[in-house]
Every structure is written in structure tokens, then in C-alpha cells.
Design a protein around this motif. Sequence first.
Motif, PDB file in Angstrom:
ATOM      1  N   ALA A 106      -7.239   8.923  12.156  1.00 34.21           N
ATOM      2  CA  ALA A 106      -8.686   8.719  11.980  1.00 34.21           C
ATOM      3  C   ALA A 106      -9.292   9.865  11.170  1.00 34.21           C
ATOM      4  CB  ALA A 106      -9.358   8.599  13.344  1.00 34.21           C
ATOM      5  N   VAL A 107      -8.840  11.091  11.429  1.00 34.12           N
ATOM      6  CA  VAL A 107      -9.343  12.247  10.680  1.00 34.12           C
ATOM      7  C   VAL A 107      -8.954  12.134   9.214  1.00 34.12           C
ATOM      8  CG1 VAL A 107      -9.063  14.728  10.355  1.00 34.12           C
ATOM      9  CG2 VAL A 107      -9.460  13.817  12.642  1.00 34.12           C
ATOM     10  N   LEU A 108      -7.700  11.805   8.945  1.00 28.79           N
ATOM     11  CA  LEU A 108      -7.224  11.710   7.564  1.00 28.79           C
ATOM     12  C   LEU A 108      -7.984  10.652   6.786  1.00 28.79           C
ATOM     13  CD1 LEU A 108      -3.354  11.982   8.126  1.00 28.79           C
ATOM     14  CD2 LEU A 108      -4.925  13.785   7.435  1.00 28.79           C
ATOM     15  N   ALA A 109      -8.390   9.605   7.463  1.00 33.64           N
ATOM     16  CA  ALA A 109      -9.133   8.528   6.808  1.00 33.64           C
ATOM     17  C   ALA A 109     -10.624   8.833   6.698  1.00 33.64           C
ATOM     18  CB  ALA A 109      -8.924   7.218   7.565  1.00 33.64           C
ATOM     19  N   GLY A 110     -11.056   9.970   7.231  1.00 34.45           N
ATOM     20  CA  GLY A 110     -12.471  10.317   7.187  1.00 34.45           C
ATOM     21  C   GLY A 110     -13.302   9.641   8.241  1.00 34.45           C
ATOM     22  N   GLU A 111     -12.655   9.046   9.241  1.00 36.76           N
ATOM     23  CA  GLU A 111     -13.368   8.320  10.292  1.00 36.76           C
ATOM     24  C   GLU A 111     -13.680   9.185  11.500  1.00 36.76           C
ATOM     25  OE1 GLU A 111     -10.656   5.222  11.100  1.00 36.76           O
ATOM     26  OE2 GLU A 111     -10.913   4.207   9.157  1.00 36.76           O
ATOM     27  N   LEU A 131      -0.026  17.625   2.563  1.00 33.89           N
ATOM     28  CA  LEU A 131      -0.982  16.746   1.886  1.00 33.89           C
ATOM     29  C   LEU A 131      -1.266  17.234   0.472  1.00 33.89           C
ATOM     30  CD1 LEU A 131      -3.480  16.178   4.839  1.00 33.89           C
ATOM     31  CD2 LEU A 131      -1.872  14.489   3.901  1.00 33.89           C
ATOM     32  N   ASP A 132      -1.327  18.540   0.304  1.00 32.66           N
ATOM     33  CA  ASP A 132      -1.547  19.125  -1.021  1.00 32.66           C
ATOM     34  C   ASP A 132      -0.389  18.773  -1.944  1.00 32.66           C
ATOM     35  OD1 ASP A 132      -2.510  20.573  -3.136  1.00 32.66           O
ATOM     36  OD2 ASP A 132      -2.058  22.533  -2.272  1.00 32.66           O
ATOM     37  N   ALA A 133       0.850  18.941  -1.448  1.00 35.29           N
ATOM     38  CA  ALA A 133       2.022  18.639  -2.270  1.00 35.29           C
ATOM     39  C   ALA A 133       2.072  17.166  -2.647  1.00 35.29           C
ATOM     40  CB  ALA A 133       3.302  19.037  -1.528  1.00 35.29           C
ATOM     41  N   ALA A 134       1.559  16.310  -1.779  1.00 34.58           N
ATOM     42  CA  ALA A 134       1.571  14.863  -2.047  1.00 34.58           C
ATOM     43  C   ALA A 134       0.355  14.411  -2.859  1.00 34.58           C
ATOM     44  CB  ALA A 134       1.618  14.100  -0.719  1.00 34.58           C
ATOM     45  N   ASN A 135      -0.507  15.373  -3.260  1.00 39.08           N
ATOM     46  CA  ASN A 135      -1.722  15.057  -4.025  1.00 39.08           C
ATOM     47  C   ASN A 135      -2.649  14.106  -3.279  1.00 39.08           C
ATOM     48  OD1 ASN A 135      -1.166  16.641  -6.364  1.00 39.08           O
ATOM     49  ND2 ASN A 135       0.308  15.085  -7.018  1.00 39.08           N
ATOM     50  N   ARG A 136      -2.616  14.161  -1.966  1.00 46.31           N
ATOM     51  CA  ARG A 136      -3.533  13.357  -1.155  1.00 46.31           C
ATOM     52  C   ARG A 136      -4.787  14.190  -0.903  1.00 46.31           C
ATOM     53  NH1 ARG A 136      -0.528  11.096   3.990  1.00 46.31           N
ATOM     54  NH2 ARG A 136      -2.625  10.172   4.242  1.00 46.31           N
ATOM     55  N   THR A 137      -5.560  14.387  -1.945  1.00 47.29           N
ATOM     56  CA  THR A 137      -6.665  15.344  -1.884  1.00 47.29           C
ATOM     57  C   THR A 137      -7.784  14.889  -0.950  1.00 47.29           C
ATOM     58  OG1 THR A 137      -7.603  14.350  -3.893  1.00 47.29           O
ATOM     59  CG2 THR A 137      -6.190  16.277  -4.159  1.00 47.29           C
ATOM     60  N   ASP A 138      -8.056  13.595  -0.894  1.00 49.53           N
ATOM     61  CA  ASP A 138      -9.112  13.127   0.006  1.00 49.53           C
ATOM     62  C   ASP A 138      -8.720  13.382   1.463  1.00 49.53           C
ATOM     63  OD1 ASP A 138     -10.691  12.321  -2.075  1.00 49.53           O
ATOM     64  OD2 ASP A 138     -10.050  10.215  -2.005  1.00 49.53           O
ATOM     65  N   ALA A 139      -7.471  13.035   1.813  1.00 51.49           N
ATOM     66  CA  ALA A 139      -7.006  13.279   3.178  1.00 51.49           C
ATOM     67  C   ALA A 139      -6.984  14.784   3.466  1.00 51.49           C
ATOM     68  CB  ALA A 139      -5.612  12.684   3.379  1.00 51.49           C
ATOM     69  N   LEU A 143      -9.127  16.508   6.497  1.00 47.80           N
ATOM     70  CA  LEU A 143      -8.505  17.280   7.569  1.00 47.80           C
ATOM     71  C   LEU A 143      -9.008  18.723   7.566  1.00 47.80           C
ATOM     72  CD1 LEU A 143      -6.501  17.576   9.885  1.00 47.80           C
ATOM     73  CD2 LEU A 143      -4.688  17.952   8.195  1.00 47.80           C
ATOM     74  N   ALA A 144      -9.135  19.323   6.395  1.00 45.85           N
ATOM     75  CA  ALA A 144      -9.586  20.716   6.318  1.00 45.85           C
ATOM     76  C   ALA A 144     -11.007  20.858   6.848  1.00 45.85           C
ATOM     77  CB  ALA A 144      -9.500  21.214   4.874  1.00 45.85           C
ATOM     78  N   ARG A 145     -11.881  19.936   6.492  1.00 46.01           N
ATOM     79  CA  ARG A 145     -13.257  19.985   7.002  1.00 46.01           C
ATOM     80  C   ARG A 145     -13.273  19.791   8.514  1.00 46.01           C
ATOM     81  NH1 ARG A 145     -14.708  16.967   1.998  1.00 46.01           N
ATOM     82  NH2 ARG A 145     -16.026  18.333   0.731  1.00 46.01           N
ATOM     83  N   ALA A 146     -12.492  18.849   9.008  1.00 46.81           N
ATOM     84  CA  ALA A 146     -12.472  18.568  10.445  1.00 46.81           C
ATOM     85  C   ALA A 146     -11.928  19.758  11.231  1.00 46.81           C
ATOM     86  CB  ALA A 146     -11.622  17.331  10.720  1.00 46.81           C
TER      87      ALA A 146
END
Length: 617
Positions: free
Chosen positions: A295-300, A326-334, A338-341
Motif C-alpha cells: 500500500a505504501v509503495l502504491a502511494g495508498e 527501488l532506486d536500482a530498478a528505476n521505480r522512482t515513484d515507489a 516509501l521514502a516519504r512514508a
Amino acid sequence: MPIRSLDETSIRALATRESFERGRDYWRRGAVSTLVRRGDELTGEVEGSEIEPYHVTIRLYEGGVTNARCTCLYDWGGYCKHIVAALLKFAKDPDAVMERPSLRELLNSLDHGRLVDLIIRRLNSDPKLGGWIEAELATQPHPGRRTPIDPEPVAAQARTVLAGRYRQRHYWDDYRSSGDIEELHALVDKAVPFLETGDGRNALRILETIADTFVVEWIEFASGSDEHMYELFVDLGRMMAEAVLMSDLKAAERDALVDTVSGWQDQLSDYGAEEGFGLTLRALETGWNEPALQAVLAGEAKTWPPADYDDDWEERELTAVRLRVLDAANRTDAYLNLARAAGAHPSVAIMLAKLDRMSEALAYARETFTLPDESLQLAKVLRDGGRHEEALAIAESGLSLGRSKRGDNNEADDEGFELADTWVGGWRPGRSVVPLAQWLRDYAGPMGRRDLALKAARTAFEHTLSLEDYRAVEVWAGENWKSVRRELLDLLKAARQARDRAEILLDEGLIDDAVRSVGEGESYETSDDVLMRLMDAAHASHPDWVIRVAERKAARIMDAGSAGVYDLAAKWLERAAQAYDAAGRIDEWSARIEGLIEQHRRKYKLRPLLEALRYDR
């Protein structure tokens, strides 16, 4: 090409006062030889206390020095005297520097056959080079590679490195750690390119091979005596956790790896390295499937970790690992979700900067950063990316995030740094402003921002009240030093605690103030060396104080029968004798020393030291 702003002032700011003075003496005596510059790398040899000269390697950039290493053992803050000597020769005698093409240029000029011949010739005199080459080739990443690496060359190289680290030196040395810890880290770092490209499986093959060898060989040869390895096992465990989270392991693979890692951990626990692979096991157990995490990764969801993970340092550390994956996978939104949460504010700002959303990154930093080291993390990334003005601005704004001055309260530890509240994961750093202030001072000065270097230097001193930081303020104050000096000394005198107070006052010639700060010399704040120097300076103006304190110091040693430090007692009594003489009370001293000789006549090691203190008319 000369390096802008690399002069004696900027070099002085890179070292402690003692290292700078000794380095300057080495340079003046001609101890620096074979200074060679290859592009942005400067190398040289400096004669020292050993038969073989020390080797210095310095990395340069247009504003000064980015990094420097020396083969000496110095590790007490700032650069060593050998690096200082080499930098002074480079700055003051540029004609003595040999300009050479970089090794990359030289090697690029060779055709394939000549390059192979060169390596083969070197192998004849350096047989270990072959194993190194095999390990390098086996772990060489390339775009799109997913074929499994061969772990055997890696294992062989790991055994070679550890055998060198724990070889028996000489029979009088017994077994001692002798290899370069950097070699061990370099071996572990072979997994880094694979982690950076998201190839978790090959990273895991490298790390598992190295870990298995390190655990077995370390226990066999070192018997748990090498603390550097404790730290290296933690690094290995963290990197393995990252590789695990990056790999899509099947259930059977995961179970087998859990058994293997648990076995390592059980072995290490017997030698006090309990934290070595705990994070790896946690990553194997949890993975990515927890609904709250998804849920966190999805921004929910806006908070991580969940409430039941409060004060769980391992989960915070694992969150930092997840961010790297996540950085290595270029999943920047996730990543940003996660970093904000997780409240990883520097991670958010750094990612925004990497995405070239610079104004957003700076605004987010100014809105959320509450600790100086958060600013330091972002400033370093901006500097490394060539964004010097932004780096300086963020670092300067971070200076205001520090606590009250040390002189205003006593919320500091015994080392002169404020109490820290550190999260292992890296986003909740210590509260002390000192590391940021010292970094900004050493960064801004060589960049030509003397005003900012002075501001940072003053901030550092206000919190540490240390001699080193005091001298750094002097370097950057320039013509304003007289007024700045008065303000710093007023702060120093008013402080409740200041370990270097007496030494600073003594160096500034403020003998009355120094004596008052020492009192009866009972505080651990002032070292014996500084106290003796103060007595040498004060024996004429404060003879009664010198006599009283020196005789009490000597009496404690003599009365305790501490034969191993009788020479120290004699040194204290030398100071007392000087004070008696300066006060015109030499007859009193003569009677005093004769009484001490009689009192301690049975102490055969002490008596000749006392007899040598008789006044010779």
C-alpha cells in the motif's frame, strides 16, 4: 594546469595544526620526492620515520582536493603530515612536479598484443596478479548480462586476501592483522555493479561466495580478534539483504539460503559478531509481499513502518535497503512514496535532485529538514554532481538547524559533540551541527568562499570549543582575526566545559586566564602535557600555584610506589623547582628535595631521579 585556490591557507585548513606544522617542516627539509601528476591524480613519496618512504595519492579538482590517501597509519583527523608536505610542494614549487599522461592514456595507446605481453611480464614477478585478474574477469558486469558468474575465482581471491591479512609476520610480532582492509572491501565491492544494475542473482553469487570464505577463514586464522571484520560482516549482510530483495528467489532457494546464512550467523555469534547477517535473514523472511508495504509503495498509505514496528532498528535498516533496490530498478515513484512514508527526507530530496527536479528538491529540503546532517547528505550529492552553488546554499542553511551553542548549555558528550540520535538506516542522523560545519568550512574555503568558510568554522568552534576548530577560524578570519579572536575567547571562558580551554588560552599568551581555568589541576579536562607547558609559562608569574599543583601531582606517584612512572614524578618536581627558583626560594627547595630523598631513600629507581633535582650552586 594549476589548481585554483590551492595555497598555504587552504592546505592549512585540511589538517590539524600539528600535522600542518610538521608537514611544512617535512616540505622545507626536502622530504618530498618524485611528485608526479597524471591528470587529476597527484602521487609522491615522502621520507618519514620508516626506511621506506610513505606513498601519497591525492585526487585534485579545480577548487582544491577531493580526496587524499597515505600509506602511513595516521587516523586522528584531517590529513597527515606527509599529505600536507606533498601539497605544499605542489602548490609552492610547481616546476618540481613531473607532468605525465594518465595510465589510462598510456594503456590505450598499446595494441592488444603489447598489452597482453606487458601483463604476462608482470605476472612473472607478481604471481598473485593472476588470481586478481581471474576474479576481475569473472565478476565483470556488462549490459544485459544475466548469465551466472563463476564464483570459484572469487573464492580463491578471497582466500588469498585473507591469507595476506592474517599471515604470520615475524616471530616477535605473533599473529596480527597485516593486510589492507581496503583490499577486503574492494573484493566485497565486486557485487556493487550488479546491485546497481538490478542483477540481484549474480550479486548474491558473489556475496555468498565471499561470505562463506570470510566466515570460515576469519574464524580459523583471526579467532575473532580483528574488529574491522566485524564491520565488514555487517556490510556483507546489508548487501546480501539488498541482493535477496532484488532477486526473484524460488521457495526452495530461499529456504536453502536461510539455512546457509543461519549457519554463518551461529558461527559468528560465538565471536561477538551477532549483527553480521541478521538483516539478510530479515530480508529472506519478509520479502515484498506484506500488504501494508504494498500500500505504501502504491502511494495508498502514508506511514512506514507500521506502528507495531516502532523502535525496530532492523526494520528501519531494511527500509533503507528497500530504497536502494527501488532506486536500482528505476521505480522512482515507489521510491519516493516509501521514502516519504518513512520520513527519509534526505532520500526524497536527493532523488528529486537526481531526477533534475532541482527547485522541488531544494524546496522540499528547506521545508522538511530539521537536522544538520540531513543538509550534509544532500549537499554532498549536489557537490558530486557539480551543483556547487546549490550545495553551498543547502549546507549553509543547515548550519541554523544545530542545537544551542556548547557555551550556552552543557548538552554535549565528552568528545565535544552534541548528543546524537542516529537511525541506522541513514535518514535520521545525529543532531550535531559539527560535521556539517567542518565539511562546509573545508569545502567553501578552497572554492573561494572565504566568508562562508569563516561562518562554518565559527559554527564548528562554537559547538566543540576545540583547538583544531579554533585554529581553523583563524585561517579564514584573515584581517578580521583580532575582533573574531576576542569573541571566541569570551565564549571559551564562559563555557561550562571545554577540553582544550587551557591549551588555547596558553597558546594565546593568556597565562592568568589559563591558570584560572585549570584551578588545582584536578580536572581530566587538561592533559598532563598541557599542564606542564602551562607551568613552564607560569612559573615566574604564578610560582605558588605551580609549586602546589606540581608537588601534589608528584606526591601521588611517589607515595603510590608507581615505579613505572617515576620519571613523570620527576618532571612534575622539575616544574616545582623552577617556581621555587623564580620566587627566590631556592633554599626552601633545597630543603624540600633533601626531605623527599630521605623519605623515599629505599626506592632505588626513584632516588637517583630525585638526587638529580638538587640545586647546583
